[in-house]
Write an enzyme that holds these catalytic residues in place. Structure first.
Site, PDB file in Angstrom:
ATOM      1  N   THR A 421       3.921  -8.536  -3.738  1.00  0.00           N
ATOM      2  CA  THR A 421       3.716  -8.909  -4.720  1.00  0.00           C
ATOM      3  C   THR A 421       4.938  -9.298  -5.795  1.00  0.00           C
ATOM      4  O   THR A 421       6.053  -8.927  -5.095  1.00  0.00           O
ATOM      5  CB  THR A 421       3.015  -8.068  -5.687  1.00  0.00           C
ATOM      6  OG1 THR A 421       3.428  -6.868  -6.625  1.00  0.00           O
ATOM      7  CG2 THR A 421       1.292  -7.476  -4.991  1.00  0.00           C
ATOM      8  N   THR A 439       0.654 -11.818  -4.210  1.00  0.00           N
ATOM      9  CA  THR A 439       0.580 -11.124  -3.130  1.00  0.00           C
ATOM     10  C   THR A 439       0.816 -11.362  -2.112  1.00  0.00           C
ATOM     11  O   THR A 439      -0.076 -12.257  -1.678  1.00  0.00           O
ATOM     12  CB  THR A 439       0.154  -9.777  -3.649  1.00  0.00           C
ATOM     13  OG1 THR A 439       0.978  -8.888  -2.609  1.00  0.00           O
ATOM     14  CG2 THR A 439      -1.315 -10.362  -3.679  1.00  0.00           C
ATOM     15  N   SER A 486      -7.288  -4.375  -6.593  1.00  0.00           N
ATOM     16  CA  SER A 486      -5.453  -4.792  -6.796  1.00  0.00           C
ATOM     17  C   SER A 486      -5.382  -3.489  -7.831  1.00  0.00           C
ATOM     18  O   SER A 486      -6.168  -3.622  -8.402  1.00  0.00           O
ATOM     19  CB  SER A 486      -5.807  -6.406  -6.255  1.00  0.00           C
ATOM     20  OG  SER A 486      -4.594  -6.515  -7.022  1.00  0.00           O
ATOM     21  N   SER A 487      -3.939  -3.739  -7.141  1.00  0.00           N
ATOM     22  CA  SER A 487      -3.175  -3.013  -7.974  1.00  0.00           C
ATOM     23  C   SER A 487      -2.589  -4.445  -9.248  1.00  0.00           C
ATOM     24  O   SER A 487      -1.592  -3.899 -10.232  1.00  0.00           O
ATOM     25  CB  SER A 487      -2.544  -1.925  -8.006  1.00  0.00           C
ATOM     26  OG  SER A 487      -3.585  -0.977  -7.358  1.00  0.00           O
ATOM     27  N   GLY A 509       5.286  -4.146  -6.575  1.00  0.00           N
ATOM     28  CA  GLY A 509       5.211  -2.254  -6.429  1.00  0.00           C
ATOM     29  C   GLY A 509       3.746  -2.004  -6.504  1.00  0.00           C
ATOM     30  O   GLY A 509       3.537  -0.723  -6.447  1.00  0.00           O
ATOM     31  N   GLY A 510       2.688  -2.531  -5.904  1.00  0.00           N
ATOM     32  CA  GLY A 510       2.122  -1.587  -5.289  1.00  0.00           C
ATOM     33  C   GLY A 510       0.604  -1.307  -6.540  1.00  0.00           C
ATOM     34  O   GLY A 510       0.897  -1.244  -7.457  1.00  0.00           O
TER      35      GLY A 510
END
Length: 603
Positions: A421, A439, A486-487, A509-510
């Protein structure tokens, strides 16, 4: 320079920018008078940044070329949304490891009155089902087995989402917004240290002949730092998109090329179809907003992205639970760092939030919210109940809660990796704002390149394990047409009393996006740090397992104190890419992460 340049900033820019392109006249078909800027040479590592003051508007992005594109669009009369389109197109070119035309995005937009949420998340192909990442013996694949190739490729959504948002909030013609990326793709941009290092380290990208020919020399070595990299294929595609809109990507020869690439992969083919691409539709959703009180009397309205985004919910839970603990009253330590006591309460709150995330959050078209509303997870009574579980010693692994006494038929999703991302924050001269996170998931996505851009591996954000041992389904399992959880956590902050916009921020950053964004919110709102100071603080968190601390950033005494409270410690590199712009007296102040190449520009 286009903004205030104290000596410290001049030193930074002289170290991070490399003269490259001469000025260009506007392209014959496009009207934006774009001038190619100096180009990035900043080290990838930790480079101190001063923060940037501006009076009328500000643009923050992960690469100086992308930031400059947004700056020039606003100077030409564009809106924050116009600038976001230009920034994202340049990121497709100069930061291909993180986002692009082949991926997805969440965008929050403030028009001066209300917040709009635009969902450009990828979808699973119609031919996919919950068995997608299971091996013949019924066991889930290793993450690396699923990523590389066609299997992991979802239907991209970034471009169609931006097109929809531009139709409603754009001020400049759509075609003009592609001039910066077209110019840079045709004339070339210089390979940055970060891109070079990531290319050198990646074990899979060279396996794709198209990507190998573009990113590496004849000996298979990544192009050196400063090498001028041209992308005429992408330039042609961008010209076509500028003239014909998203159908240039989602239909016709480029769509066919994507499908052929995915379905003909020699060892790991996927299921993407022409019908999937033609039928993709972005969604406009209701932003997920909640109030956050800071004693003695300040209340903020924090707006983020609803499911399939999990970021805003988890951040809201962490902040709300932490408010119920002793950590709510703890200042930064004398060393300017979060104390062990505060980190204990924070990471315990994080464990509780991540347990609920694993249990409940998925595409709302496929999984109903608990107790009929996602806000049930942010109910003050529920968060107070969850906070009671925090004691003097770490719980190590938390269990999900039951908002409103809910009993669920879903199984918790097992932990698995999340990556990737890029984040963009923009506030324009009229006070309109964008917070957008985009992302392609893992670095370089599925490592499949077509027409000058990389395809995503976003389907690996679904659970590889679709059901538990009792046969209960995981909410975030693969289903046809479904959007993976999704984060991503684009965030806008307002003064609850008068509705004034105070900040736009977010990070790549996931799963750790949640912690990076929570860090700047707590640091800014509770500890009074400015945007740059908040970004600079060392990173920390837990995804409902070990306590994670950014390597080499905390004193040994902090680690020992946490271990004494039962924490299993992990010191790791936590490479956030935070961007934030805050309202200050006289205008705006922006911060960019010293761990990456971004900067802020404005007038």
């Amino acid at each position: 320079m286009r903004f205030s340049t104290p000596p410290r900033l001049l030193a930074l820019l002289s170290a991070s920018l490399l003269a490259a392109c001469s000025s260009l006249a506007p392209g014959p078909a496009l009207g934006l008078p774009y001038q190619a800027p100096h180009q990035p040479e900043g080290q990838s590592g930790y480079t101190e940044k001063p923060g940037w003051q501006s009076s009328r508007f500000a643009v923050a992005a992960a690469n100086p070329l992308a930031t400059d594109a947004g700056y020039q669009v606003i100077k030409a009369g564009g809106s924050a949304l116009d600038a976001a389109v230009a920034v994202q197109m340049v990121l497709t070119l100069v930061e291909p490891q993180s986002s692009g035309l082949g991926g997805g995005a969440f965008l929050l937009h403030f028009d001066g009155r209300s917040v709009q949420a635009y969902d450009g998340r990828e979808t699973a192909p119609a031919g996919a089902d919950e068995q997608l990442f299971l091996k013949p013996d019924g066991q889930p694949m290793a993450f690396s087995e699923g990523v590389v190739g066609g299997r992991s490729v979802g239907v991209p959504g970034t471009l169609r989402m931006l097109e929809l948002a531009h139709q409603k909030h754009g001020r400049l013609p759509w075609a003009n917004l592609f001039q910066p990326a077209i110019t840079l793709a045709e004339q070339g941009f210089r390979v940055s240290p970060r891109l070079h290092q990531l290319l050198a380290a990646d074990p899979h990208l060279r396996k794709d002949p198209v990507a190998a020919a573009y990113f590496y020399d004849g000996q298979g070595q990544p192009w050196p730092v400063g090498h001028r990299l041209k992308n005429p294929e992408l330039a042609r595609l961008l010209r076509d998109i500028a003239a014909h809109g998203s159908k240039a990507l989602h239909q016709g020869p480029v769509a066919q090329a994507m499908v052929d690439k995915v379905r003909s992969h020699p060892s790991n083919p996927g299921l993407l179809s022409l019908a999937d691409l033609a039928g993709y539709q972005p969604r406009q959703r209701e932003a997920l907003c909640f109030d956050h009180a800071v004693p003695p009397a300040k209340v903020y309205r924090i707006c983020g992205f609803p499911p399939p985004g999990s970021g805003a919910l988890a951040i809201g839970q962490i902040l709300g639970i932490l408010q119920q603990t002793a950590g709510a009253e703890l200042p930064l330590g004398r060393d300017g760092l979060p104390s062990a006591d505060w980190l204990h309460d924070y990471t315990e709150a994080a464990r509780l939030a991540f347990a609920d995330r694993a249990q409940y959050v998925a595409d709302p078209d496929f999984a109903a919210p608990p107790a009929g509303s996602w806000l049930s997870l942010l109910s003050p009574d529920y968060l107070a109940q969850r906070a009671q579980l925090i004691g003097p010693r770490s719980m190590k692994i938390a269990q999900p809660g039951r908002p409103a006494g809910l009993l669920t038929s879903f199984a918790p999703m097992p932990e698995q990796p999340e990556y990737g991302t890029s984040h963009i924050s923009i506030i324009d001269a009229q006070g309109r704002a964008v917070a957008m996170t985009s992302t392609i998931e893992d670095a370089f996505g599925s490592r499949q390149m077509v027409n000058g851009f990389l395809l995503n591996n976003q389907l690996t954000d679904f659970s590889f394990t679709p059901r538990d041992a009792q046969g209960r389904p995981v909410a975030n399992r693969v289903e046809p047409g479904k959007r993976p959880r999704s984060s991503m956590a684009p965030t806008l902050v307002f003064d609850q009393a008068d509705g004034q916009l105070l900040m736009s921020g977010g990070s790549p950053g996931g799963a750790l996006i949640i912690h990076y964004t929570a860090k700047i919110l707590w640091s800014r709102l509770h500890w009074g740090l400015n945007a740059q100071q908040a970004i600079d603080l060392p990173n920390f968190g837990s995804v409902n397992g070990p306590t994670l601390l950014e390597a080499r950033r905390f004193p040994a005494a902090t680690l020992e104190a946490l271990k004494a409270r039962g924490h299993e410690m992990r010191e790791i590199d936590m490479t956030s890419g935070l961007q934030a712009i805050e309202r200050v007296p006289g205008g705006y102040f922006g911060g960019a992460d010293p761990r990456r190449e971004g900067l802020v520009m404005g007038d």
